[in-house]
Write an enzyme that holds these catalytic residues in place. Structure first.
Site, PDB file in Angstrom:
ATOM      1  N   PRO A  14      19.829  13.272  17.044  1.00  0.00           N
ATOM      2  CA  PRO A  14      19.507  12.021  17.744  1.00  0.00           C
ATOM      3  C   PRO A  14      19.701  12.175  19.254  1.00  0.00           C
ATOM      4  CG  PRO A  14      21.224  11.685  16.071  1.00  0.00           C
ATOM      5  CD  PRO A  14      21.014  13.149  16.200  1.00  0.00           C
ATOM      6  N   GLU A  15      18.688  11.813  20.009  1.00  0.00           N
ATOM      7  CA  GLU A  15      18.764  11.846  21.466  1.00  0.00           C
ATOM      8  C   GLU A  15      19.071  10.433  21.966  1.00  0.00           C
ATOM      9  OE1 GLU A  15      18.536  14.534  23.291  1.00  0.00           O
ATOM     10  OE2 GLU A  15      17.720  16.001  21.893  1.00  0.00           O
TER      11      GLU A  15
ATOM     12  N   HIS B 273      27.647  11.882   1.102  1.00  0.00           N
ATOM     13  CA  HIS B 273      27.667  11.915   2.570  1.00  0.00           C
ATOM     14  C   HIS B 273      27.844  10.539   3.215  1.00  0.00           C
ATOM     15  CE1 HIS B 273      26.515  16.025   1.991  1.00  0.00           C
ATOM     16  NE2 HIS B 273      25.290  15.737   1.620  1.00  0.00           N
TER      17      HIS B 273
ATOM     18  N   ARG C  15      26.011  16.891   7.768  1.00  0.00           N
ATOM     19  CA  ARG C  15      26.606  18.047   8.438  1.00  0.00           C
ATOM     20  C   ARG C  15      27.959  17.723   9.086  1.00  0.00           C
ATOM     21  NH1 ARG C  15      21.895  20.923  11.755  1.00  0.00           N
ATOM     22  NH2 ARG C  15      23.541  22.472  12.001  1.00  0.00           N
TER      23      ARG C  15
END
Ligand SMILES: [Zn+2]
Length: 277
Positions: A2-3, A93, A112
């Site tokens: 994500p930016e 997750h 992750r």
């Protein structure tokens, strides 16, 4: 990953589900992400009322009526789901779930686990290690050509590398650095300290424009996403230069296609006809 525009979009998506409400329950489903969850996360947040949200670089800051600000960073693969189905069963997750007073669940999912959730005490952002050396926000009024010129002064590194330096400007990221340099006609290999004020004037405008367009695109995809799944965080962009190696330049259409080089381990895409040192 994500930016900045995705993070801004996630924050805007969270606001209507959280602001003004109390957090009723915190379900911590593991002890940590990249860093441990705060030990006092339940005692601080349960019963806390969410006052507002802000963003600094790629961090979402959730301000409450308690003395700590909840800080969320999505890392490489973090996503947030707004779940209104009360029978929702936590999925793999789903690492932390905040249940709001109206029973809406705010679910942080991150396969992750490079994300981070931590507290900063009110008024201590200036001295916190994650925030103290940060440069200006690219969309803020205090980011402009003279400010950028001062921060680049004397730098012999490439402008591309300099734009990724969080002390120069925060949250720009590899994709948007490529896009802004392309639109500004500045070679990514130009020495950072050598670029004229007039060209930095163009560059700062282009940086703001590419980010604003991406945020606008995120806003529209957010509406689609909310209808579809309630999931916040990722959407498709169309880029002018990023990831277009070997393709025709959309500006000059010259015979020389878009090139890819590697700078500091990151891919840079550019047009050698349009972008000059
Ligand atoms: Zn071109």
């Amino acid at each position: 990953m994500p930016e900045l525009p995705e993070v801004e979009t996630v924050m805007r998506g969270l606001e209507p589900a959280m602001v003004g409400q109390k957090i009723a329950f915190v379900n911590k489903r593991r002890p940590d992400l990249r860093v441990p969850f705060p030990k006092n996360i339940k005692s601080v947040l349960e019963g806390a009322r969410v006052l507002n949200m802000t963003r600094r670089a790629k961090y979402i800051l959730i301000h409450t009526d308690q003395s700590h600000v909840l800080v969320i960073h999505l890392g490489m693969s973090g996503r947030i789901l707004i779940e209104t189905n009360r029978d929702y069963k936590p999925q793999k997750h789903d690492h932390i779930i905040l249940t709001m007073a109206d029973k809406t669940q705010i679910i942080y999912n991150d396969p992750r686990r490079f994300g981070m959730i931590f507290f900063v005490k009110n008024g201590e952002f200036e001295i916190h290690k994650a925030f103290k050396d940060m440069g200006p926000e690219p969309l803020g009024n205090d980011f402009n050509a003279p400010v950028l010129q001062a921060r680049l002064k004397g730098k012999t590194t490439s402008i591309k590398q300099a734009l990724l330096d969080q002390r120069v400007v925060v949250g720009l990221g590899n994709i948007y650095a490529c896009e802004a340099l392309y639109e500004a006609g500045i070679s990514p290999q130009a020495a950072a300290g050598s670029i004229s004020l007039a060209r930095l004037e163009v560059l700062t405008q282009k940086i703001k424009n590419v980010l604003k367009r991406a945020i606008d695109a995120g806003g529209s995809s957010l509406r689609d996403y909310r209808q579809a799944s309630g999931e916040l965080g990722y959407f498709q962009h169309s880029f002018l230069v990023y990831d277009r190696e070997g393709q025709v330049c959309k500006i000059c259409a010259s015979k020389k296609p878009i090139q890819r080089i590697v700078q500091s381990g990151r891919s840079t895409f550019f047009c050698s006809t349009c972008q000059k040192r």
